[in-house]
Design an enzyme around this catalytic site. Structure first.
Site, PDB file in Angstrom:
ATOM      1  N   HIS A 170      -6.890   7.089   6.851  1.00 21.95           N
ATOM      2  CA  HIS A 170      -5.896   6.546   5.912  1.00 21.95           C
ATOM      3  C   HIS A 170      -5.624   7.509   4.747  1.00 21.95           C
ATOM      4  O   HIS A 170      -5.550   7.097   3.595  1.00 21.95           O
ATOM      5  CB  HIS A 170      -6.337   5.177   5.385  1.00 21.95           C
ATOM      6  N   HIS A 179     -10.145   1.898  -3.421  1.00 18.19           N
ATOM      7  CA  HIS A 179     -10.129   3.183  -4.116  1.00 18.19           C
ATOM      8  C   HIS A 179      -9.904   3.012  -5.620  1.00 18.19           C
ATOM      9  O   HIS A 179      -9.213   3.812  -6.245  1.00 18.19           O
ATOM     10  CB  HIS A 179      -9.056   4.097  -3.516  1.00 18.19           C
TER      11      HIS A 179
END
Length: 283
Positions: free
Chosen positions: A12, A59
């Site tokens: 990703h 994240h």
């Protein structure tokens, strides 16, 4: 009862979002990466999933160093996408499936996993990019054809859960799905990895040999990687390569039983990352 149809594990990398936005799929740099996905999309079209359980890492969008759960499950009815700092255009909101999500939370707690339950959550590139790669036509129309249940595993701040622990998490997810009173078809997505290190003295580190061995093992010897400690995995794959834990949990959701490998792709480098794709059909 609900049925698990298989799993798709995929990288990703944030730069993928920029490439999609700029229509660079045929650019020589990007073409070997994007060419890996039509076969995965063809399999998904035939498998007809209704719900996706997507195992990913956050994240900094929902959790940061001051508050970092080991495992978290989203139970929201909808998930808005947001840019966590990479300049990726926001994609369409993803519909959730709270019924399955709460059933998973209850099952995971019964199985002695301490879960953070998120009744509100944003999704970053670890969720939105796999959706865009696997359903590009729907992404272009600003909609998604599946509901999602996001499951977040900490790979940001030590201590991380071990590969063996993530394997057992996947097994518990499987038990939850198979005990859910529904006729829905469920796809598991493992989002992350493979080897890469973006910082420090080993910035740019890749390990193709280990990546390919790991991908092969998920077909016939899926608990092979659980023999490694996290320190060993970081040494072998880089500090961010520990994201392979998402692939381990996704394979655990197929419970170590027989699978059929339908497709795979591996390409390096994409933005200093080894990118992988593996499609497994539940036998």
């Amino acid at each position: 009862m609900a049925q698990i149809i298989g799993s798709v594990s995929t990288s990703h990398v944030p730069a993928i979002g920029g490439a999609i936005a700029r229509n660079l799929q045929q650019d020589p740099y990007w073409k070997p990466f994007f060419d890996g996905y039509p076969a995965a999309r063809e399999w998904i079209e035939g498998a007809r999933p209704d719900v996706v359980v997507i195992i990913h890492n956050d994240h900094g969008l929902n959790f940061f160093l001051d508050k970092m759960p080991t495992f978290a499950v989203g139970t929201a009815p909808v998930y808005e996408t947001a840019d966590e700092g990479w300049g990726i255009p926001a994609l369409a909101p993803a519909p959730g499936n709270p019924e399955l999500a709460w059933h998973m939370v209850e099952t995971l707690v019964e199985d002695e996993f301490d879960i953070t339950t998120c009744q509100e959550a944003l999704i970053d590139h670890a969720v939105s990019l796999p959706l865009a790669l696997l359903w590009p036509e729907h992404q272009a129309r600003g909609e998604w054809p599946v509901e999602i249940v996001p499951v977040c595993i900490n790979t940001v701040q030590a201590p991380y859960p071990s590969a063996a622990r993530c394997w057992r998490l996947g097994q518990s997810i499987r038990r939850a799905i198979e005990s859910w009173d529904s006729d829905k078809r469920v796809l598991i997505i493992g989002s992350g990895g493979l080897s890469h290190q973006l910082d420090g003295e080993r910035a740019g580190f890749l390990n193709k040999d280990f990546d390919l061995r790991f991908m092969d093992s998920l077909v016939d010897d899926p608990q092979w990687v659980t023999r490694y400690s996290n320190d060993e995995l970081v040494e072998l794959t880089g500090t961010q390569g520990i994201e392979l834990l998402m692939w381990v949990a996704a394979r655990g959701a197929l419970d170590g039983g027989a699978v059929v490998k339908k497709h795979s792709n591996y390409h390096i480098p994409i933005s200093n990352t080894a990118t992988g794709l593996l499609v497994l059909e539940a036998a």
